[in-house]
Design a protein around this motif. Structure first.
Motif, mmCIF file in Angstrom:
data_model
loop_
_atom_site.group_PDB
_atom_site.id
_atom_site.type_symbol
_atom_site.label_atom_id
_atom_site.label_comp_id
_atom_site.label_asym_id
_atom_site.label_seq_id
_atom_site.Cartn_x
_atom_site.Cartn_y
_atom_site.Cartn_z
ATOM 1 N N ALA A 305 0.836 -1.202 0.000
ATOM 2 C CA ALA A 305 0.000 0.000 0.000
ATOM 3 C C ALA A 305 0.870 1.252 0.000
ATOM 4 C CB ALA A 305 -0.919 -0.003 1.217
ATOM 5 N N GLU A 306 0.445 2.245 -0.770
ATOM 6 C CA GLU A 306 1.170 3.506 -0.836
ATOM 7 C C GLU A 306 0.785 4.406 0.332
ATOM 8 O OE1 GLU A 306 1.628 7.420 -3.777
ATOM 9 O OE2 GLU A 306 0.606 5.602 -4.482
ATOM 10 N N VAL A 307 1.765 5.048 0.920
ATOM 11 C CA VAL A 307 1.515 5.997 2.004
ATOM 12 C C VAL A 307 0.883 7.258 1.423
ATOM 13 C CG1 VAL A 307 2.607 7.481 3.740
ATOM 14 C CG2 VAL A 307 3.384 5.122 3.448
ATOM 15 N N VAL A 308 -0.264 7.660 1.975
ATOM 16 C CA VAL A 308 -0.957 8.854 1.498
ATOM 17 C C VAL A 308 -1.076 9.923 2.582
ATOM 18 C CG1 VAL A 308 -2.280 7.531 -0.195
ATOM 19 C CG2 VAL A 308 -3.256 7.972 2.065
ATOM 20 N N GLY A 309 -0.792 9.565 3.838
ATOM 21 C CA GLY A 309 -0.934 10.512 4.938
ATOM 22 C C GLY A 309 0.399 10.837 5.573
ATOM 23 N N GLY A 310 0.557 12.093 5.987
ATOM 24 C CA GLY A 310 1.771 12.498 6.678
ATOM 25 C C GLY A 310 1.864 11.862 8.051
ATOM 26 N N GLU A 632 -9.897 2.007 -4.054
ATOM 27 C CA GLU A 632 -9.050 2.254 -5.218
ATOM 28 C C GLU A 632 -7.917 1.233 -5.305
ATOM 29 O OE1 GLU A 632 -7.161 6.208 -7.136
ATOM 30 O OE2 GLU A 632 -6.252 5.605 -5.237
ATOM 31 N N ARG A 633 -7.311 0.936 -4.159
ATOM 32 C CA ARG A 633 -6.181 0.003 -4.123
ATOM 33 C C ARG A 633 -6.580 -1.376 -4.636
ATOM 34 N NH1 ARG A 633 -4.464 1.916 0.418
ATOM 35 N NH2 ARG A 633 -5.606 0.509 1.769
ATOM 36 N N HIS A 634 -7.818 -1.776 -4.349
ATOM 37 C CA HIS A 634 -8.290 -3.096 -4.771
ATOM 38 C C HIS A 634 -9.065 -3.052 -6.079
ATOM 39 C CE1 HIS A 634 -7.229 -3.935 -0.602
ATOM 40 N NE2 HIS A 634 -7.209 -5.202 -0.929
ATOM 41 N N ALA A 672 -7.903 9.861 -4.187
ATOM 42 C CA ALA A 672 -8.723 8.739 -4.656
ATOM 43 C C ALA A 672 -10.171 9.138 -4.851
ATOM 44 C CB ALA A 672 -8.634 7.580 -3.662
ATOM 45 N N LEU A 673 -10.626 10.134 -4.107
ATOM 46 C CA LEU A 673 -12.044 10.495 -4.103
ATOM 47 C C LEU A 673 -12.383 11.605 -5.079
ATOM 48 C CD1 LEU A 673 -14.713 9.878 -2.624
ATOM 49 C CD2 LEU A 673 -14.096 11.621 -0.949
ATOM 50 N N TRP A 674 -11.417 12.481 -5.365
ATOM 51 C CA TRP A 674 -11.717 13.718 -6.085
ATOM 52 C C TRP A 674 -12.377 13.474 -7.443
ATOM 53 C CZ3 TRP A 674 -10.255 16.682 -10.413
ATOM 54 C CH2 TRP A 674 -10.615 18.038 -10.327
ATOM 55 N N SER A 675 -11.860 12.537 -8.207
ATOM 56 C CA SER A 675 -12.407 12.292 -9.552
ATOM 57 C C SER A 675 -13.640 11.409 -9.528
ATOM 58 C CB SER A 675 -11.336 11.648 -10.436
ATOM 59 O OG SER A 675 -10.961 10.383 -9.908
ATOM 60 N N ARG A 676 -14.012 10.909 -8.340
ATOM 61 C CA ARG A 676 -15.155 10.007 -8.232
ATOM 62 C C ARG A 676 -16.275 10.626 -7.401
ATOM 63 N NH1 ARG A 676 -10.370 6.822 -7.720
ATOM 64 N NH2 ARG A 676 -10.291 5.032 -9.164
ATOM 65 N N THR A 677 -16.285 11.923 -7.307
ATOM 66 C CA THR A 677 -17.286 12.633 -6.523
ATOM 67 C C THR A 677 -18.190 13.449 -7.425
ATOM 68 O OG1 THR A 677 -15.933 12.737 -4.526
ATOM 69 C CG2 THR A 677 -17.592 14.432 -4.771
ATOM 70 N N SER A 678 -19.479 13.344 -7.215
ATOM 71 C CA SER A 678 -20.443 14.082 -8.026
ATOM 72 C C SER A 678 -20.291 15.584 -7.827
ATOM 73 C CB SER A 678 -21.869 13.672 -7.643
ATOM 74 O OG SER A 678 -22.815 14.491 -8.300
ATOM 75 N N HIS A 679 -20.362 16.313 -8.908
ATOM 76 C CA HIS A 679 -20.390 17.776 -8.860
ATOM 77 C C HIS A 679 -21.795 18.298 -9.127
ATOM 78 C CE1 HIS A 679 -15.788 18.472 -9.483
ATOM 79 N NE2 HIS A 679 -16.099 17.979 -8.303
ATOM 80 N N ASN A 680 -22.784 17.418 -8.897
ATOM 81 C CA ASN A 680 -24.179 17.844 -8.973
ATOM 82 C C ASN A 680 -24.999 17.127 -7.907
ATOM 83 O OD1 ASN A 680 -26.418 19.272 -9.912
ATOM 84 N ND2 ASN A 680 -26.971 17.662 -11.354
ATOM 85 N N PHE A 681 -24.449 17.158 -6.694
ATOM 86 C CA PHE A 681 -25.166 16.604 -5.548
ATOM 87 C C PHE A 681 -24.761 17.402 -4.321
ATOM 88 C CE2 PHE A 681 -25.862 13.916 -1.889
ATOM 89 C CZ PHE A 681 -27.134 13.405 -2.131
#
Length: 895
Positions: A305-310, A632-634, A672-681
């Motif tokens: 798994a890639e580290v994503v948090g500081g 996303e990882r899976h 991981a979430l930014w491109s998978r979030t609705s911009h009309n909700f």
């Protein structure tokens, strides 16, 4: 047992028979407080603290012992407690009678230090940017020293006092200012600031070397968050954008981007030396002599798994050669040779080999023995103190503490340990028959008192016994049940017929106030203020025999619900972390309990971002992320309606309908979430009806997955927040606070009505829950809340008495979708197989329309010039017409 289960499509391999799993010890218990025995937390973990324990005001995050070793002071938000260490006699400042006044005007934050006389204390003023001087014997405020002012020609305003330490050698205070990202030196003789030294972002913890020559600062901030380019108080509203500007650690977040023609500054690299780092400051020269990045860094790999948090370095203990820094995100301690200006190693905190690969201990406060051989570390997430061999770099054992230990100190003679735990034994009930209102109030955050422990420093055998208790408090190992249950007991153990999970999250309700009337559950009907035949009070009128949330009652009784589910959270700042698999770290916990104000146009960069709210911000990320990163990882497909759109101080007007919020301070969203979030909700925004959200959801679902080319993702999250409640707005269709509940009830019924009429229903699970319980009351525990499940493979008319929390929900999601657990709460959570059946019932749900006296949907939608087509809604979603699709196909081909 190897069998192909034709009815469900499950295949249980023979080798799976040997598997075991972990669950919490309280998996068959209801939450309770028993200070003389075993308390059961909302998490299902047990609390059995060592030593002698007293209960004090909630959420202490500062702790100091007087130089003479006779007393301790704990610091809370706007409150401090003075404790006699011999007798554990104590009193609160201010007291509940109002006889002893508080010297703290606008809260406080972390910092408390004794002067050499053992009676004068120095307190962080937090939001007011001052240090308060107080006499603990005369109970009298002596002075207030502001951090604001001009130093060496530079003016500082809007300071925010964080941690502080008394420097006997210089007769001074070293004070952190998280507003201006600096360390301030205050001469106590003159009460003047004699130096101001820049630190990293959001300086949080401070300590000194034994020779008083070096100060060490732990910085928990990731970024200095900018405004949209060109923003002024006059044009700010018009410049705001409708969603988070970028995903974290992307080209756009580092360099900036353009949205709707507006220039969006980047936040720079997460690898910047100012970000999540430790500074050493030479007190002779006021120069920073090293900047070190402790812990795991973004982009590194932890196993697969890639580290994503500081790392979130937060607290420091310093010896003659080494400085030791707790890295909350990584569950380890950085060892710094400060003479050589380098990190020599990291000490992993070990609990048990069965869970050590997962994070979740969250090391916070730390102290070092005089011989520098032993470290004591408060584990915020483990409800324990770790005893670390500083020479061998090993974990010697664990000592049981209360819920959420924050700080640990040694007595002057080093024979005793003192530990403060933010939530103590938990909350317990905050209403119902026989409940007596305590002096501190009934709000969930107030009623759960903290604990102060006095513990004998254990010998080897005593430590071994303590360690055994901590493990027993945390989990137990059981055989993984092998049946034809659609919920596998472990991820990937066998396939499930459930292929789509819909996760519906709501806001702020307890079990009793919504479902307390259900006779099949353990409820108190007197607390069911949002139930059936209740009285609704308005500003000028009263409704009787109202039915506020009929769909919730219907869904619960038609499908399955829990009467033993608890939110791990007190409030939204916690809840929106827990529900997506991110354990709140020390930054989130301390910020959730401190008074703070945003000052958007301040020159103090920390004031543009005073703390987290409904989103998970870069300061909060877990080491390998949470739910979104795991999906996303899976390579599991997912889509988000409404989660994570709310950072601190966004605008939430009635017409901010694209995401519910408008952003002026540029804060990234999880990549991981930014491109998978609705911009009309519309996410959280109680000015927008949940009926409006349902129109958005139905339209986008239909466009993408019914009439579109793609298939429904494996996982969908949907936020329906209006049961949070807000002030009455009669003109907008909300004449009562109850109107928001009725709006939410109808929307929840609508979404289940809609989903159960799609072709995906035959393989669907719908999970419905709340993010936190802070708005309500409950006779079992103030954290008890709503959990319902629906779908063909969910039992009909069932009530679950098994313990459940957010970890249990995530275990359902991970086990069904075949995703590896992310943290210690996932792997040890209760298994909710009792909700499910291998005999599917595909019957759809039929929604119930609201009591129009309480809520009129048409009136709520009027300001949007939209009418609700109830005939179409009741009919259900329109499916693809094969002939129309064929015609359209050939028309497009001919073009």
């Amino acid at each position: 047992m190897a069998s192909l289960l034709a009815a469900t499509g499950l295949f249980v391999p023979a080798k799976a028979q040997q598997q075991t799993m972990l669950v919490v010890p309280g998996s068959e218990q209801y939450s309770k407080i028993d200070t003389a025995g075993t308390s059961v937390l909302p998490s299902g973990r047990w609390i059995r603290p060592a030593g002698k324990t007293i209960r004090i005001t909630h959420d202490p995050f500062g702790l100091v012992v007087s130089p003479d070793g006779k007393k301790a002071v704990t610091l809370h938000n706007g409150v401090f407690t003075i404790i006699d260490l011999a007798t554990l006699g104590n009193f609160r400042v201010p007291d509940y009678d109002g006889k002893i006044k508080s010297p703290l005007s606008k809260g406080s934050f972390l910092g408390v230090a004794f002067g050499p006389d053992s009676k004068t204390i120095y307190l962080s003023g937090g939001d007011n940017g001052a240090v308060i001087v107080y006499d603990t014997e005369r109970l009298q405020r002596l002075d207030s020293i502001s951090l604001n002012g001009t130093v060496n020609g530079k003016k500082y305003d809007d300071s925010f006092t964080s941690d502080l330490v008394y420097n006997a050698a210089g007769k001074e205070l070293l004070v952190l200012d998280r507003g201006n990202f600096r360390m301030v030196r205050i001469d106590l003789a003159t009460k003047k600031i004699k130096a101001s030294i820049p630190t990293g972002r959001q300086p949080f913890g401070i300590s000194m070397s034994p020779d008083n020559k070096l100060a060490f600062v732990a910085n928990v901030g990731m970024y200095s968050y900018p405004l949209i380019e060109g923003a002024t108080p006059a044009n700010y509203d018009s410049l705001m954008i409708n969603w988070h500007p970028y995903g974290n650690d992307t080209k756009e977040s580092i360099e900036g981007t353009v949205i709707d023609g507006k220039k969006i500054p980047g936040v720079g690299s997460p690898h910047s030396p100012e970000a999540m780092s430790v500074y050493a400051i030479d007190l002779a020269t006021n120069k920073v002599v090293h900047r070190l990045k402790t812990g795991m860094q973004l982009g590194q790999m932890v196993e697969d798994a890639e580290v994503v948090g500081g790392a979130s370095p937060n607290s420091i203990a310093v010896g003659k050669k080494y400085a030791y820094v707790t890295n909350a995100t990584n569950d380890n301690i950085a060892v710094i040779d400060y003479r050589l200006h380098k990190i020599v190693t990291h000490i992993p905190i070990k609990v048990d080999q069965r869970i050590d690969r997962y994070r979740g201990s969250v090391p916070f406060g730390i102290t070092l023995s005089k011989d520098e051989k032993t470290l004591y570390v408060a584990l915020l997430g483990m409800n324990a103190v770790a005893v670390i061999d500083a020479e061998k770099h090993t974990t010697k054992g664990l000592i049981p503490a209360g819920w959420g230990p924050a700080r640990v100190r040694l007595s002057k003679d080093e024979k005793e340990l003192y530990v403060i735990s933010a939530r103590g034994y938990g909350a317990g009930p905050n209403g119902g028959q026989g409940f007596v209102r305590p002096v501190q109030g009934t709000y969930v955050g107030d009623i759960q008192l903290a604990t102060f422990q006095k513990i004998k420093v254990p010998n080897a055998q005593e430590l071994a016994n303590h360690t055994k208790v901590v493990k027993e408090n945390t989990f137990r190992e059981v055989a993984a049940p092998l049946t034809n249950n659609p919920l596998p007991p472990l991820p990937g153990l066998y396939g499930s017929p459930i292929k789509h999970v819909v996760y519906i999250t709501k806001e702020n309700r307890t079990y009793d106030e919504v479902l307390g009337q259900l006779k099949t559950g353990k409820g108190d009907p007197t607390l069911a203020r949002y139930g059936k035949d209740v009285t609704v009070y308005g500003k000028q009128d009263t409704l009787r025999n109202a039915d506020v949330m009929p769909n919730h009652s219907k869904m619960a009784t038609e499908f399955a619900y829990s009467d033993n589910f608890y939110c791990d959270s007190d409030a939204s700042i916690h809840g929106h972390h827990w529900m997506v698999g991110v354990i709140p770290n020390e930054w989130v916990e301390t910020n959730s309990s401190v008074s703070k104000s945003a000052k958007i146009f301040s020159e103090a960069p920390g004031r543009r971002f005073p703390g987290s709210t409904g989103s998970i911000d870069p300061e909060d990320y877990a080491e390998i992320g949470g739910l979104w990163e795991a999906l996303e990882r899976h390579k599991v497909s997912f889509y988000n309606f409404g989660q994570a759109n709310e950072t601190a101080h966004v605008r939430e007007d009635w017409d901010d309908t694209l995401t519910g919020a408008a952003h002026g301070v540029m804060v990234p969203m999880q990549k991981a979430l930014w491109s998978r979030t609705s911009h009309n909700f519309a996410g959280y925004n109680t000015n927008i009806p949940d009926q409006f959200r349902m129109d958005q959801f139905e339209n986008e679902f239909t466009r993408l997955w019914l009439n579109g080319k793609d298939s429904m993702p494996s996982f969908i999250s949907v936020m329906l927040p209006n049961d949070h409640g807000a002030g009455p707005r009669p003109d907008d269709g909300y004449p009562y606070v109850h109107s928001y509940m009725a709006d939410n009830d109808l929307a929840t019924g609508r979404i289940l009505h809609f989903l159960s009429r799609t072709p995906y229903w035959k393989n669907m699970l719908v999970i419905i829950t709340e993010d936190d319980p802070q708005g309500g009351v409950d006779h079992i525990d103030a954290h008890r809340s709503v959990l319902m499940m629906a779908g063909p493979y969910v039992k009909r008319g069932y009530v679950s008495n098994h313990h459940a929390n957010f970890g249990s929900i995530l275990k359902v999601i991970y086990n069904i979708l075949g995703i590896r657990y992310v943290n210690q709460y996932d792997i040890t959570a209760s298994l909710l197989q009792d909700f499910f059946t291998d005999k599917p019932d595909f019957k759809p749900y039929n929604l119930v329309l609201p009591d129009k006296r309480v809520f009129d949907p048409a009136r709520a939608m009027k300001r949007y010039n939209k009418e609700i087509d109830w005939r179409k809604i009741m009919q259900g979603p329109e499916m693809d017409n094969e002939e129309e699709q064929r015609t359209d196909h050939y028309q497009q081909e001919n073009k």
